[in-house]
Design a protein around this motif. Structure first.
Motif, PDB file in Angstrom:
ATOM      1  N   SER A 104       0.821  -1.211   0.000  1.00  0.00           N
ATOM      2  CA  SER A 104       0.000   0.000   0.000  1.00  0.00           C
ATOM      3  C   SER A 104       0.859   1.267   0.000  1.00  0.00           C
ATOM      4  O   SER A 104       0.335   2.364  -0.066  1.00  0.00           O
ATOM      5  CB  SER A 104      -0.931  -0.004   1.206  1.00  0.00           C
ATOM      6  OG  SER A 104      -0.207   0.223   2.388  1.00  0.00           O
ATOM      7  N   TYR A 105       2.168   1.104   0.093  1.00  0.00           N
ATOM      8  CA  TYR A 105       3.051   2.278   0.058  1.00  0.00           C
ATOM      9  C   TYR A 105       3.308   2.677  -1.386  1.00  0.00           C
ATOM     10  O   TYR A 105       3.770   1.874  -2.188  1.00  0.00           O
ATOM     11  CB  TYR A 105       4.381   1.969   0.746  1.00  0.00           C
ATOM     12  CG  TYR A 105       4.304   2.096   2.248  1.00  0.00           C
ATOM     13  CD1 TYR A 105       3.649   1.136   2.985  1.00  0.00           C
ATOM     14  CD2 TYR A 105       4.873   3.176   2.911  1.00  0.00           C
ATOM     15  CE1 TYR A 105       3.571   1.248   4.369  1.00  0.00           C
ATOM     16  CE2 TYR A 105       4.797   3.292   4.291  1.00  0.00           C
ATOM     17  CZ  TYR A 105       4.144   2.319   5.015  1.00  0.00           C
ATOM     18  OH  TYR A 105       4.062   2.433   6.373  1.00  0.00           O
ATOM     19  N   LYS A 106       2.981   3.929  -1.703  1.00  0.00           N
ATOM     20  CA  LYS A 106       3.234   4.408  -3.057  1.00  0.00           C
ATOM     21  C   LYS A 106       4.205   5.579  -2.989  1.00  0.00           C
ATOM     22  O   LYS A 106       4.180   6.367  -2.053  1.00  0.00           O
ATOM     23  CB  LYS A 106       1.917   4.839  -3.713  1.00  0.00           C
ATOM     24  CG  LYS A 106       1.101   3.643  -4.166  1.00  0.00           C
ATOM     25  CD  LYS A 106      -0.069   4.074  -5.017  1.00  0.00           C
ATOM     26  CE  LYS A 106      -1.231   4.495  -4.159  1.00  0.00           C
ATOM     27  NZ  LYS A 106      -2.446   4.775  -4.921  1.00  0.00           N
ATOM     28  N   PHE A 107       5.051   5.660  -3.999  1.00  0.00           N
ATOM     29  CA  PHE A 107       6.022   6.744  -4.027  1.00  0.00           C
ATOM     30  C   PHE A 107       5.999   7.438  -5.370  1.00  0.00           C
ATOM     31  O   PHE A 107       5.735   6.823  -6.401  1.00  0.00           O
ATOM     32  CB  PHE A 107       7.439   6.209  -3.770  1.00  0.00           C
ATOM     33  CG  PHE A 107       7.591   5.575  -2.427  1.00  0.00           C
ATOM     34  CD1 PHE A 107       7.756   6.349  -1.302  1.00  0.00           C
ATOM     35  CD2 PHE A 107       7.535   4.202  -2.287  1.00  0.00           C
ATOM     36  CE1 PHE A 107       7.889   5.767  -0.057  1.00  0.00           C
ATOM     37  CE2 PHE A 107       7.653   3.598  -1.049  1.00  0.00           C
ATOM     38  CZ  PHE A 107       7.831   4.387   0.069  1.00  0.00           C
ATOM     39  N   LYS A 108       6.301   8.711  -5.338  1.00  0.00           N
ATOM     40  CA  LYS A 108       6.453   9.446  -6.591  1.00  0.00           C
ATOM     41  C   LYS A 108       7.776   9.047  -7.228  1.00  0.00           C
ATOM     42  O   LYS A 108       8.721   8.654  -6.527  1.00  0.00           O
ATOM     43  CB  LYS A 108       6.448  10.957  -6.313  1.00  0.00           C
ATOM     44  CG  LYS A 108       5.067  11.497  -6.000  1.00  0.00           C
ATOM     45  CD  LYS A 108       4.265  11.636  -7.271  1.00  0.00           C
ATOM     46  CE  LYS A 108       2.840  12.011  -6.949  1.00  0.00           C
ATOM     47  NZ  LYS A 108       1.986  12.093  -8.128  1.00  0.00           N
ATOM     48  N   GLU A 109       7.824   9.186  -8.520  1.00  0.00           N
ATOM     49  CA  GLU A 109       9.046   8.886  -9.283  1.00  0.00           C
ATOM     50  C   GLU A 109      10.284   9.443  -8.575  1.00  0.00           C
ATOM     51  O   GLU A 109      10.336  10.616  -8.226  1.00  0.00           O
ATOM     52  CB  GLU A 109       8.897   9.530 -10.668  1.00  0.00           C
ATOM     53  CG  GLU A 109      10.066   9.335 -11.585  1.00  0.00           C
ATOM     54  CD  GLU A 109       9.911   8.072 -12.416  1.00  0.00           C
ATOM     55  OE1 GLU A 109       8.766   7.739 -12.757  1.00  0.00           O
ATOM     56  OE2 GLU A 109      10.945   7.466 -12.728  1.00  0.00           O
TER      57      GLU A 109
END
Lengths: 295, 571
Positions: B64-69
């Motif tokens: 569920s962890y999302k990161f920006k480029e």
């Protein structure tokens, strides 16, 4: 300086070293099974409890049942995983069309690479009350739906059948290799003597296969207490504990999840001991009755 | 092959260069700042350190962890913000998968490796082991000295928040607080089905049985004989079975209707804390479940499927009823109504059982804790950080974080308005920066969200940036009538029925006997319960179970649990 033999021995060294480091050195850790092990105290600092861990395990009401489940599932698996690949290899060996043979061989080999985490989900889905077996296949034969995964006996059957389906392709390759090594002149001689396909299989192929079957069986005896953790863990549920709970799933729940490392190691030691005895016994039998020797 | 190799080398080179420049930058930065005074409180009082303070931690991430480029847990808007605003360098010793975290920490302990300064620990067993190891800091004093009044206020509400981290009167961590009643279930019912069947929403178990009977015997477009009640009893696979209590597809309320929650420890009868699963009420509850099972109200797979699978039957419309927390509203919005645009679902209060009252499992507010290494020299940095989190958790109007963290990260501007819908983002990735926090969630008053949602339900408009952000989560077309927004209606119902939430008073680590005998007892419990429900064992098997449970170590466990409770509740 070393001479030919010396060089050969030197080449052995890395192998021996690796075996020593990764197989013998960790055995020091077995003392954990006699301790109330706490990770932060380490092997040297943890409290010594003698046989207490073993006592805890064997005093449980269900420990006998768990051992019996393990033995039963593992033994049937060993037998099925010996018979099915041998028969299949024999059948495949009779196939003359090379391309067809190779395709089949690859296809049955593929499931070996699938993980039980995925297969477990698929099996449960297919066999559930709304799965394809209960909604399509059984009704066409007029059979009432069966709750495969909620019934202990069916569960054992499913465990053994799916394991055999997944692994027999892998074992088949070993036997096919053995079949390829049979001297063709034996078959030619049999043909001259007027033997048909069946007689040839019986008197030439099977006797030639016996040694490799014995090797595989002997090695498999070491697994007599390994009923397949990842398979059962991904398939079982409380309803089938009675028939399906095995030593490894038990260790997982009791030993690892509650961080009872001493207990887990004690059971591991017990398993290794039984496995060791079984291999020795199987080897003795093999060497006595089939005149087969590895060492 | 050669091409591949050169590519790999190139990447290696680039990362090395990047790292060395980064290192150079941070070195340069600290050098210049080190020259300023080291005296006094290093700027704590004014809210930013004069010289940089390092705080090492570990990261436990899941899908569920999302990161920006180009960002990661080690380097993102959160770490940058803390560096700029507080002069705290958050350094990660390692980042690993959440399910591996406990093991890694245990290995560190075993190897006697230095532990990170601050760790977020959710596993109560590990928490207890860490406290026992003597490597954790008693933070009582530091909390008094450094915590801001707002932070203190949050923890003043209930002394039991500290139960898990207290030992011998010392506080070995700062509990992370969940939202109040976050997982308390409500009954979610397909109202379009009710309408077709011409039935009212159930107020009692008898009403509910009528509804389920109608649902199972009527073709509602998905064929007949679909089990109408989506629950799961498998449990999460831990060492102790927790099947009846789950965060979705919950079954605790069926037992709650009889007055007890299985697997929960509470003062069910009298002053002694007792185990819920062995109370006499359980027998009737199990008999009812067996009856429902026989009649096809519950799926024949209820003992083998996990909450995800049971949820699926509700999502696809086969099951018309499920029990889930307030946030089931998002399941309705994103799945049920996507699968069937005509579907309507509403939350309802848990119906009253034969005891005359409704009952269900509660949500423990303390949900893990931040633990500090005894060797950490700058514990004030953690508090400066936490104080800041409190401040930005509920930002003041007109403050810099009013709209969100950063445009393009957790919000975008669309037609002059703030939008948090992922579809409006140019790269279709909306991140939730509070996941990057040491706490893994915003540090807000547990009651804040529910109160805001209740306010909206009553027709009020948001008045703070926090409320606004909550308000913006609901699509405009649903907000016509605030009384029908499932999220807000759910918040109201769950609050109205607060009395029905029955607590588990034992939140500690496994006791000694639990460790050695608990699994055996729990195995027996799960087998007995499921067999009775499946009709494979007579209901009287329950009496045998109770007798065995007590004699096989259960009585000893009861004593230990009571001892634990008394020890942590000494004022």
């Amino acid at each position: 300086m070393l001479g030919r033999k010396g060089i050969l021995y030197a080449m052995l060294l890395p192998g021996i070293l690796l075996t020593f480091i990764f197989h013998y050195l960790p055995m020091i850790g077995l003392v954990i099974s006699f301790q109330n092990f706490k990770p932060w105290l380490g092997i040297t600092g943890s409290e010594w409890v003698g046989w207490e861990n073993f006592q805890t395990v064997f005093e449980r009401e269900d420990s006998l049942q768990v051992i019996w489940n393990t033995l039963f599932i593992a033994c049937v698996k060993i037998i099925v995983n010996l018979v099915v690949p041998v028969v299949f290899a024999l059948l495949l060996n009779e196939v003359r069309q090379a391309r067809f043979k190779k395709t089949i061989q690859t296809l049955v080999y593929l499931p070996h690479f699938l993980s039980w985490v995925i297969l477990g989900g698929i099996v449960i889905d297919i066999l559930s009350s709304k799965g394809i077996v209960n909604t399509v296949i059984l009704p066409t034969f007029g059979i009432d739906p069966i709750l495969f995964m909620a019934d202990g006996n069916w569960f054992r059957f499913v465990v053994i059948a799916t394991d055999s389906w997944k692994e027999f392709g892998f074992a088949t390759i070993v036997f096919l290799a053995a079949l390829a090594g049979i001297d063709p002149s034996l078959y030619e001689a049999a043909e001259v003597d007027g033997a048909g396909r069946w007689k040839m299989t019986w008197h030439v192929t099977l006797p030639a296969l016996v040694p490799i079957v014995i090797v595989v069986a002997t090695l498999a005896m070491g697994n007599v207490l390994n009923a397949g953790f990842d398979q059962i863990f991904n398939l079982y549920n409380p309803l089938v504990y009675e028939k399906g709970d095995i030593i490894d799933t038990f260790v997982y729940r009791v030993g690892l999840l509650s961080s009872q490392f001493g207990l887990a190691t004690a059971i591991g030691l017990f398993k290794s001991l039984i496995g060791f005895i079984m291999i020795i016994a199987a080897y003795q039998l093999a060497s006595r009755f089939a005149n087969y020797r590895i060492f | 092959m050669r091409k591949k190799l050169s590519k790999a080398t190139a990447i290696l080179l680039i990362t090395t260069v990047a790292f060395s420049t980064l290192a150079a930058c941070s070195n340069g930065g600290s050098n210049s700042e080190n020259s300023s005074s080291e005296a006094g409180d290093n700027g704590f009082a004014k809210g930013k350190f004069d010289s940089p303070v390092t705080l090492t931690t570990i990261g436990c991430i899941n899908s569920s962890y999302k990161f920006k480029e180009g960002e990661s847990l080690e380097n993102n808007l959160h770490t940058q913000y803390m560096k700029e605003n507080l002069n705290i360098d958050i350094k990660y010793k390692y980042v690993t998968a959440a399910d591996q975290c406990s093991n890694k920490i245990r290995l560190d302990m075993a190897a006697n490796d230095p532990l990170p300064d601050v760790m977020s620990i959710a596993d109560p067993q590990l928490m207890a082991d860490l406290i026992d190891s003597g490597k954790m800091m008693d933070i009582s004093e530091a909390f008094e000295k450094y915590a801001s009044p707002e932070l203190k206020k949050m923890y003043d509400i209930d002394e039991s928040y500290w139960a898990q981290v207290v030992k011998d009167g010392k506080k070995y961590g700062i509990p992370v607080l969940a939202r109040a009643q976050q997982n308390d279930p409500l009954l979610w019912i397909r109202t379009d089905y009710l309408k077709k069947l011409n039935l009212q929403a159930p107020k009692t178990f008898d009403d509910l049985a009528k509804v389920m009977d109608a649902m199972v015997n009527t073709d509602l477009g998905k064929g007949k004989n679909n089990p109408p009640l989506a629950i799961s009893l498998k449990g999460n696979g831990g060492s102790l079975w927790d099947g009846p209590v789950s965060w979705r597809g919950d079954a605790s309320w069926i037992f709650g209707g009889f007055g007890v929650i299985p697997t929960y420890w509470n003062k069910w009868h009298g002053d002694q804390i007792e185990y819920g699963s062995i109370q006499p009420e359980m027998k009737d509850a199990l008999a009812l479940m067996a009856d429902w099972f026989k009649k096809g109200y519950i799926s024949p797979d209820v003992g083998l499927i996990d909450v995800g699978k049971s949820d699926e039957t509700f999502r696809t419309g086969q099951a018309g009823i499920t029990a889930g927390p307030v946030f089931t509203s998002t399941v309705v919005r994103n799945y049920v109504q996507k699968n069937d645009p005509n579907a309507t679902v509403s939350p309802f209060e848990i119906p009253a059982g034969p005891s005359g009252k409704a009952g269900r499992h509660f949500t423990a507010v303390p949900n893990g804790a931040l633990m500090v290494s005894k060797d950490y020299k700058h514990v004030e940095a953690l508090f400066l950080y936490l104080n800041k989190l409190v401040e930005i958790g509920n930002p003041a109007a007109g403050s810099e974080l009013e709209k969100g963290w950063k445009e393009g990260y957790d919000y975008v501007m669309k037609d002059g308005k703030v939008s948090k819908l992922e579809a409006d983002f140019p790269d279709k990735i909306a991140v939730n920066p509070s996941k990057y926090f040491l706490t893994g969630q915003p540090l807000i008053d547990p009651q804040l969200e529910l109160d805001a949602q209740m306010k909206f339900y009553n027709g009020e408009k948001p008045s703070t940036p926090y409320e606004q952000s909550l308000y913006d989560l609901i699509p405009d077309n649903e907000k016509q009538d605030p009384k029908t927004v499932n999220d807000w209606l759910g918040a109201k119902l769950v609050t109205d029925q607060k009395e029905a939430s029955l607590a588990n008073l034992f939140l500690g680590p496994q006791t000694e006997t639990m460790k050695s005998k608990g699994e055996a007892l729990s195995k027996m419990e799960s087998e007995t319960f499921l067999k009775i429900i499946y009709g494979k064992a007579p209901i009287d098997e329950f009496d045998t179970f109770v007798k065995n449970w007590k004699s096989m170590g259960g009585d000893k466990i009861t004593e230990e649990v009571n001892a634990w409770y008394e020890a942590v509740n000494v004022k």
